[in-house]
Design an enzyme around this catalytic site. Structure first.
Site, mmCIF file in Angstrom:
data_model
loop_
_atom_site.group_PDB
_atom_site.id
_atom_site.type_symbol
_atom_site.label_atom_id
_atom_site.label_comp_id
_atom_site.label_asym_id
_atom_site.label_seq_id
_atom_site.Cartn_x
_atom_site.Cartn_y
_atom_site.Cartn_z
ATOM 1 N N HIS A 162 -12.589 -7.694 -5.466
ATOM 2 C CA HIS A 162 -12.436 -6.947 -6.713
ATOM 3 C C HIS A 162 -13.608 -7.156 -7.655
ATOM 4 C CE1 HIS A 162 -8.621 -7.280 -4.780
ATOM 5 N NE2 HIS A 162 -8.158 -6.303 -5.514
ATOM 6 N N HIS A 175 1.908 2.380 -3.367
ATOM 7 C CA HIS A 175 0.946 3.241 -4.074
ATOM 8 C C HIS A 175 1.155 4.698 -3.666
ATOM 9 C CE1 HIS A 175 -1.455 0.088 -5.912
ATOM 10 N NE2 HIS A 175 -1.690 -0.491 -4.752
ATOM 11 N N GLU A 186 0.720 -1.443 -8.961
ATOM 12 C CA GLU A 186 0.675 -2.582 -8.015
ATOM 13 C C GLU A 186 2.063 -3.135 -7.734
ATOM 14 O OE1 GLU A 186 -3.211 -1.844 -7.772
ATOM 15 O OE2 GLU A 186 -1.927 -3.028 -6.459
ATOM 16 N N GLU A 216 0.841 -1.213 0.000
ATOM 17 C CA GLU A 216 0.000 0.000 0.000
ATOM 18 C C GLU A 216 0.868 1.252 0.000
ATOM 19 O OE1 GLU A 216 -3.062 -2.303 -0.500
ATOM 20 O OE2 GLU A 216 -3.028 -0.126 -0.688
HETATM 21 C C1 LIG Z 1 -3.629 -5.166 -1.388
HETATM 22 C C2 LIG Z 1 -4.470 -4.938 -2.326
HETATM 23 C C3 LIG Z 1 -5.073 -3.579 -2.506
HETATM 24 SE SE1 LIG Z 1 -4.549 -2.780 -4.171
HETATM 25 C C4 LIG Z 1 -4.971 -6.041 -3.216
HETATM 26 O O1 LIG Z 1 -6.154 -6.032 -3.522
HETATM 27 N N1 LIG Z 1 -4.158 -7.022 -3.693
HETATM 28 C C5 LIG Z 1 -2.696 -7.107 -3.498
HETATM 29 C C6 LIG Z 1 -2.310 -8.450 -4.070
HETATM 30 C C7 LIG Z 1 -3.452 -8.963 -4.876
HETATM 31 C C8 LIG Z 1 -4.695 -8.148 -4.471
HETATM 32 C C9 LIG Z 1 -5.630 -8.991 -3.616
HETATM 33 O O2 LIG Z 1 -5.611 -8.821 -2.399
HETATM 34 O O3 LIG Z 1 -6.348 -9.829 -4.206
HETATM 35 ZN ZN LIG Z 2 -2.418 -2.410 -4.731
#
Ligand SMILES: C=C(C[SeH])C(=O)N1CCC[C@H]1C(=O)O
Ligand SMILES: [Zn+2]
Length: 597
Positions: free
Chosen positions: A480, A353, A377, A350
């Protein structure tokens, strides 16, 4: 004549950038207020601000497209106009705009407030994903309890199905209004390459052998531990891998690590023992960036960030996120941090970012973005690759300084990183492969779930602990999907971060392809201002140039390729092949016997 129009265009775009930054600041403050405190009132306010904002954006857009910017001689001016000429979601008429915003916030709220009952105490039905359910998946070794939380979490998120269908309809309408064939093309235009999906497919084919070796070894060890619920040759039951989505396998390290005798105490218990708390974790992460001569966090960061889950009973979105308020000083992280090595790594992720936000803060608003979404990322993860090295863990006292500096210890550390990085690859690939299918209409709502499991079993080699059906909607169990966040960015990040790491390690004098005493996986770029300088230069560009130009600044290369990742894990790849041969482990997996109707 054109040169007058181009001069007028320059003045216009400067004002538009400033006006848009102010509008983004207002929008982001309203989103932050809702995401960090889910109430009807905060939702109403947020919807009001974003609707108002969409109206202004559309008015500006109507003026922007009046310019004959395609004929301007200045590349940079053309690029800025081109980016502003894509209006995005504000192209929807107001009531559809509101419906789309609401369907996403409703899905996110289901996900962020879902609770399940405790397997061992049916009267306690107050378990949230973070931290309770995450901890159970990480630490329980009872397959029945693991099955319970796995199934119950999905049962609580299945109601998002109807909202997701509506979301798909509207995001495709937005895409068409912006002259894209579907939301797939709209998402992919971030990568500025008409062959990007083929490039991704090629890279996945190059990485598959390494993944299959790790998968075969882990299945063998899981079968030793859990017996016949883990088949010899089929997919791995997804609930046994220590993670709700089987996307990271670090939590099964304790009984799969190559050399248990050389394994130092696990880092998490070291952190707890040393009294780590969330602030200390983020201060340590900041220290790493500062050691490269990159910036410290701003005062606003420490004042406004939410680094631990509030205990005032409020509902909030706990999924970790980093926020740019587009005023050059207000940058925040919201993370419900647990004291664990996994969350220590996420803290670096984080803060990566935030570092990018700060490095490109003087760019025109329209360029305050990653060179592509994968770059954003990757920044924090590049630091984490050094932090996870034995050399660094000893340097910061999270690994006993007397731990011998030998191959067994290094192999253990490399294995730990592999459980995070190699295990992730097929998941990072299939998440958008499934959504592209949905947006393009190849996957209809009649087979959302069984197509999902077709991809999960054939690409990732994992299967559900119980049969599934179309009433289930398992994709919604992943943040997501319900939050409208594209995922290809993470697959791209997991590949390019090793290209960045390799270049940074060479600059730091920590890696030399000709020197076997300096292999890539032992590199720690801590304190290398030379590496930091090149990283900063790449980040300062934001999205002002196509991403190959940015990549070239740090690595001298212009292509995304798997060679850095394969080089980093070469010793582990060799060891896995030896182990699998010795164990007679089957490589790959047969079709799942689990049903999906
Ligand atoms: C840490 C975050 C916030 Se951008 C994230 O969603 N990531 C980081 C790694 C892959 C993905 C997930 O958790 O699925
Ligand atoms: Zn991220």
């Amino acid at each position: 004549p054109l040169e007058d129009e181009e001069t007028r265009g320059k003045a216009y775009i400067k004002l538009l950038n400033e006006k848009t930054a102010t509008r983004f600041n207002r929008e982001t403050l309203a989103s932050w207020k809702y995401d960090s405190n889910i109430t009807e009132q905060n939702l109403e306010e947020q919807l009001k601000v974003s609707t108002e904002s969409a109206k202004e954006a559309k008015e500006d857009w109507l003026k922007t497209i009046k310019f004959d910017w395609g004929s301007f001689s200045d590349y940079d001016l053309r690029r800025q106009f081109k980016k502003f000429s894509i209006l995005g979601r504000s192209a929807l008429p107001e009531e559809k705009f509101l419906k789309l915003e609401k369907s996403i916030s409703d899905m996110e709220t289901i996900y962020s407030t879902a609770k399940i009952c405790d397997y061992n105490n049916k009267t306690n039905c107050d378990l949230s994903l973070e931290p309770e359910i995450t901890d159970i998946l990480a630490t329980s070794r009872d397959p029945e309890e693991l099955k319970h939380v796995w199934v119950e979490w999905r049962r609580k998120n299945a109601p998002a199905r109807e909202l997701f269908k509506e979301y798909v309809k509207y995001v495709n309408e937005v895409a068409v209004l912006n002259n894209f064939t579907s939301n797939t093309a709209y998402w992919l235009h971030n990568y500025e390459s008409s062959t990007f999906v083929q490039e991704v497919d090629t890279i996945w084919e190059q990485l598959k052998p390494l993944y299959q070796q790790l998968h075969a070894y882990i299945r063998f060890k899981l079968r030793q531990r859990y017996g016949s619920i883990v088949s010899k040759r089929g997919p791995i039951p997804a609930h046994l891998l220590g993670n709700m989505w089987a996307q990271s396998w670090v939590n099964v390290a304790d009984f799969t690590i190559p050399d248990p005798l050389s394994q130092s105490a696990d880092i998490t218990s070291e952190m707890v023992k040393q009294g780590y708390d969330a602030t200390k974790m983020f201060k340590k992460a900041e220290e790493f960036f500062v050691s490269l001569n990159l910036s410290k966090m701003t005062p606003e960061f420490w004042e406004q960030s939410i680094l631990v889950k509030p205990n005032d009973g409020r509902k909030l979105i706990c999924h970790a996120s980093a926020w740019d308020f587009y005023d050059g000083k207000d940058f925040r992280i919201k993370q419900c941090t647990s004291v664990s090595f996994e969350d220590f790594i996420t803290a670096h992720h984080e803060m990566g970012h935030i570092m990018y936000f700060m490095q490109y803060r003087d760019q025109p608003l329209v360029y305050r973005d990653g060179a592509n979404d994968g770059f954003h990322e990757a920044v924090g993860d590049v630091m984490s690759l050094s932090v996870s090295s034995t050399k660094h863990l000893k340097a910061i006292g999270l690994m006993d300084a007397n731990t011998p500096d030998n191959d067994a210890v290094d192999l253990n550390a490399l294995f730990m990183i592999g459980l995070e990085k190699i295990a992730f690859l097929p998941f990072g690939y299939l998440m958008d492969k499934w959504r592209w299918g949905v947006f393009d209409g190849n996957i209809t709502s009649d087979d959302y779930n069984c197509k999902w499991w077709e991809y999960r079993t054939t690409i990732q080699g994992v299967e559900p602990p119980v049969d599934r059906c179309e009433e289930d909607f398992d994709p919604a169990a992943k943040y997501h999907i319900v939050a409208d966040v594209p995922y290809l960015r993470y697959f791209v990040s997991f590949v390019i971060q090793f290209e960045f790491h390799k270049a940074a390690c060479e600059l730091a004098g920590e890696y030399d392809p000709e020197d076997p005493t300096k292999p890539l996986h032992k590199c720690d770029i801590y304190n290398s201002t030379k590496a930091g300088e090149k990283i900063a230069k790449m980040l300062q560009m934001g999205s002002s140039r196509p991403w190959p130009d940015a990549m070239e600044v740090l690595t001298g290369q212009r292509k995304m390729d798997a060679s850095g990742l394969l080089e980093f894990f070469r010793p582990l790849h060799k060891w896995l092949e030896e182990q699998n041969t010795k164990n007679g482990a089957h490589i790959g997996w047969e079709p799942s016997q689990k049903k999906c109707m």
